[in-house]
Design a protein around this motif. Structure first.
Motif, PDB file in Angstrom:
ATOM      1  N   ILE A   1       0.857  -1.188   0.000  1.00  0.00           N
ATOM      2  CA  ILE A   1       0.000   0.000   0.000  1.00  0.00           C
ATOM      3  C   ILE A   1       0.888   1.231   0.000  1.00  0.00           C
ATOM      4  O   ILE A   1       1.587   1.511   0.982  1.00  0.00           O
ATOM      5  CB  ILE A   1      -0.944   0.012   1.215  1.00  0.00           C
ATOM      6  N   ALA A   2       0.874   1.955  -1.108  1.00  0.00           N
ATOM      7  CA  ALA A   2       1.746   3.108  -1.288  1.00  0.00           C
ATOM      8  C   ALA A   2       0.923   4.354  -1.596  1.00  0.00           C
ATOM      9  O   ALA A   2      -0.171   4.263  -2.161  1.00  0.00           O
ATOM     10  CB  ALA A   2       2.741   2.854  -2.416  1.00  0.00           C
TER      11      ALA A   2
ATOM     12  N   ALA B   1      -2.994   7.833  -3.870  1.00  0.00           N
ATOM     13  CA  ALA B   1      -3.041   9.187  -4.430  1.00  0.00           C
ATOM     14  C   ALA B   1      -2.492   9.165  -5.850  1.00  0.00           C
ATOM     15  O   ALA B   1      -1.755   8.261  -6.236  1.00  0.00           O
ATOM     16  CB  ALA B   1      -2.238  10.158  -3.562  1.00  0.00           C
ATOM     17  N   ASP B   2      -2.849  10.186  -6.643  1.00  0.00           N
ATOM     18  CA  ASP B   2      -2.463  10.157  -8.052  1.00  0.00           C
ATOM     19  C   ASP B   2      -0.988  10.469  -8.284  1.00  0.00           C
ATOM     20  O   ASP B   2      -0.429  10.129  -9.315  1.00  0.00           O
ATOM     21  CB  ASP B   2      -3.333  11.107  -8.881  1.00  0.00           C
ATOM     22  N   GLY B   3      -0.344  11.155  -7.343  1.00  0.00           N
ATOM     23  CA  GLY B   3       1.080  11.386  -7.447  1.00  0.00           C
ATOM     24  C   GLY B   3       1.508  12.600  -8.225  1.00  0.00           C
ATOM     25  O   GLY B   3       2.690  12.959  -8.232  1.00  0.00           O
ATOM     26  N   VAL B   4       0.574  13.279  -8.895  1.00  0.00           N
ATOM     27  CA  VAL B   4       0.963  14.452  -9.695  1.00  0.00           C
ATOM     28  C   VAL B   4       0.075  15.665  -9.472  1.00  0.00           C
ATOM     29  O   VAL B   4       0.427  16.767  -9.872  1.00  0.00           O
ATOM     30  CB  VAL B   4       0.973  14.115 -11.213  1.00  0.00           C
ATOM     31  N   GLY B   5      -1.067  15.494  -8.829  1.00  0.00           N
ATOM     32  CA  GLY B   5      -2.030  16.588  -8.700  1.00  0.00           C
ATOM     33  C   GLY B   5      -1.480  17.822  -8.024  1.00  0.00           C
ATOM     34  O   GLY B   5      -1.861  18.949  -8.344  1.00  0.00           O
TER      35      GLY B   5
ATOM     36  N   ASP C   1      -6.113   4.499  -6.834  1.00  0.00           N
ATOM     37  CA  ASP C   1      -7.197   5.299  -6.264  1.00  0.00           C
ATOM     38  C   ASP C   1      -7.003   6.738  -6.728  1.00  0.00           C
ATOM     39  O   ASP C   1      -6.050   7.044  -7.465  1.00  0.00           O
ATOM     40  CB  ASP C   1      -7.199   5.194  -4.740  1.00  0.00           C
ATOM     41  N   ASP C   2      -7.868   7.641  -6.299  1.00  0.00           N
ATOM     42  CA  ASP C   2      -7.831   9.003  -6.837  1.00  0.00           C
ATOM     43  C   ASP C   2      -7.801  10.070  -5.745  1.00  0.00           C
ATOM     44  O   ASP C   2      -8.272  11.189  -5.953  1.00  0.00           O
ATOM     45  CB  ASP C   2      -9.036   9.237  -7.743  1.00  0.00           C
TER      46      ASP C   2
ATOM     47  N   ARG D   1     -10.962   2.745   2.584  1.00  0.00           N
ATOM     48  CA  ARG D   1     -10.462   2.316   1.275  1.00  0.00           C
ATOM     49  C   ARG D   1      -9.429   1.205   1.434  1.00  0.00           C
ATOM     50  O   ARG D   1      -9.379   0.264   0.624  1.00  0.00           O
ATOM     51  CB  ARG D   1      -9.883   3.508   0.517  1.00  0.00           C
ATOM     52  N   ILE D   2      -8.608   1.307   2.456  1.00  0.00           N
ATOM     53  CA  ILE D   2      -7.618   0.262   2.719  1.00  0.00           C
ATOM     54  C   ILE D   2      -8.301  -1.008   3.204  1.00  0.00           C
ATOM     55  O   ILE D   2      -7.929  -2.125   2.807  1.00  0.00           O
ATOM     56  CB  ILE D   2      -6.582   0.764   3.732  1.00  0.00           C
ATOM     57  N   GLU D   3      -9.315  -0.863   4.031  1.00  0.00           N
ATOM     58  CA  GLU D   3     -10.070  -2.033   4.487  1.00  0.00           C
ATOM     59  C   GLU D   3     -10.692  -2.773   3.310  1.00  0.00           C
ATOM     60  O   GLU D   3     -10.737  -4.016   3.301  1.00  0.00           O
ATOM     61  CB  GLU D   3     -11.144  -1.598   5.477  1.00  0.00           C
TER      62      GLU D   3
END
Length: 237
Positions: free
Chosen positions: A8-9, A39-43, A88-89, A106-108
């Motif tokens: 989970i990252a 997370a999207d990593g670029v937003g 995910d977003d 969300r992790i659950e």
């Protein structure tokens, strides 16, 4: 029974930086390794102060960047031998604006889907706020309740985040679990190349050389050619 492992990252590339060699090793041993990004990593890279007329163009550029990052993640996961990758977003570098309950739920859902016996995630003391929140949410989602599938929780380090937290500002990354990745270091570096646009020039810690040097140093501290280091949160045997 085939082991189910869940990574989970927060952002695409964190998984390779933190545990790419371990992913490749576990997959090579027959484990089903699932990688999930929250997370999207670029937003957060969106320019501030744009006018209304440029909003749609900015949004289109963001979406293109997000998809490019996701394609890189898919290439990296294939190199490492992962079974699945999901996205995910949640907003990049703004997970502190999301209720912890929502992230935890969300992790659950991921844990219910994959039923992993082991979860690998971020360290609590990282400088990056998204890493901190993901760690907190994973810890909450993996509360040791009767019948819960997760038996082992490991926290990995992410170059240019974990070591950048000043002393006294967060939990210290003091590894007590090491994985020998001597045989999979080249896979880790090849997967890292899939994220070429995220890499920096040496001597930045998130350079190809920096990542390799860290793996070599972690290996040297435990008597092998290369290793990845973790903090063990829990292990039930």
């Amino acid at each position: 029974m085939t082991p189910e492992i869940l990574i989970i990252a927060a952002h695409p590339d964190d998984e390779v930086l933190g545990c790419g060699g371990t992913i490749a090793k576990l997959a090579g041993q027959g484990a089903q390794v699932h990688i999930a990004f929250l997370a999207d990593g670029v937003g957060a890279r969106t320019k501030q102060g744009v006018t209304d007329s440029s909003d749609s163009a900015e949004s289109a550029a963001d979406q293109a960047s997000i998809e490019q990052r996701r394609q890189a993640a898919r290439r990296a996961s294939a190199i490492l031998g992962a079974t699945s990758v999901s996205f995910d977003d949640l907003p990049d570098n703004r997970l502190d604006s999301i209720p912890l309950l929502e992230i935890t739920q969300r992790i659950e859902a991921l844990i219910t889907q994959h039923r992993p016996s082991m979860v690998l995630t971020h360290h609590a003391g990282d400088l990056n706020i998204d890493h901190q929140r993901v760690h907190q949410a994973v810890t909450t989602a993996c509360r040791p309740q009767r019948g819960h599938p997760v038996q082992t929780i490991l926290s990995f380090e992410v170059p240019s985040s974990t070591e950048w937290q000043p002393p006294g500002s967060g939990a210290v990354f003091a590894p007590n679990w090491f994985v020998d990745i001597s045989a999979t270091l080249e896979q880790k570096l090849a997967a890292l190349d899939a994220y070429a646009e995220e890499l920096r020039d040496w001597p930045h810690p998130r350079s190809r050389q920096g990542v390799e040097h860290l793996a070599r140093w972690r290996g040297a501290t435990v008597g092998c050619e290369a290793a990845e280091a973790f903090v063990l949160a829990r292990c039930l045997v």
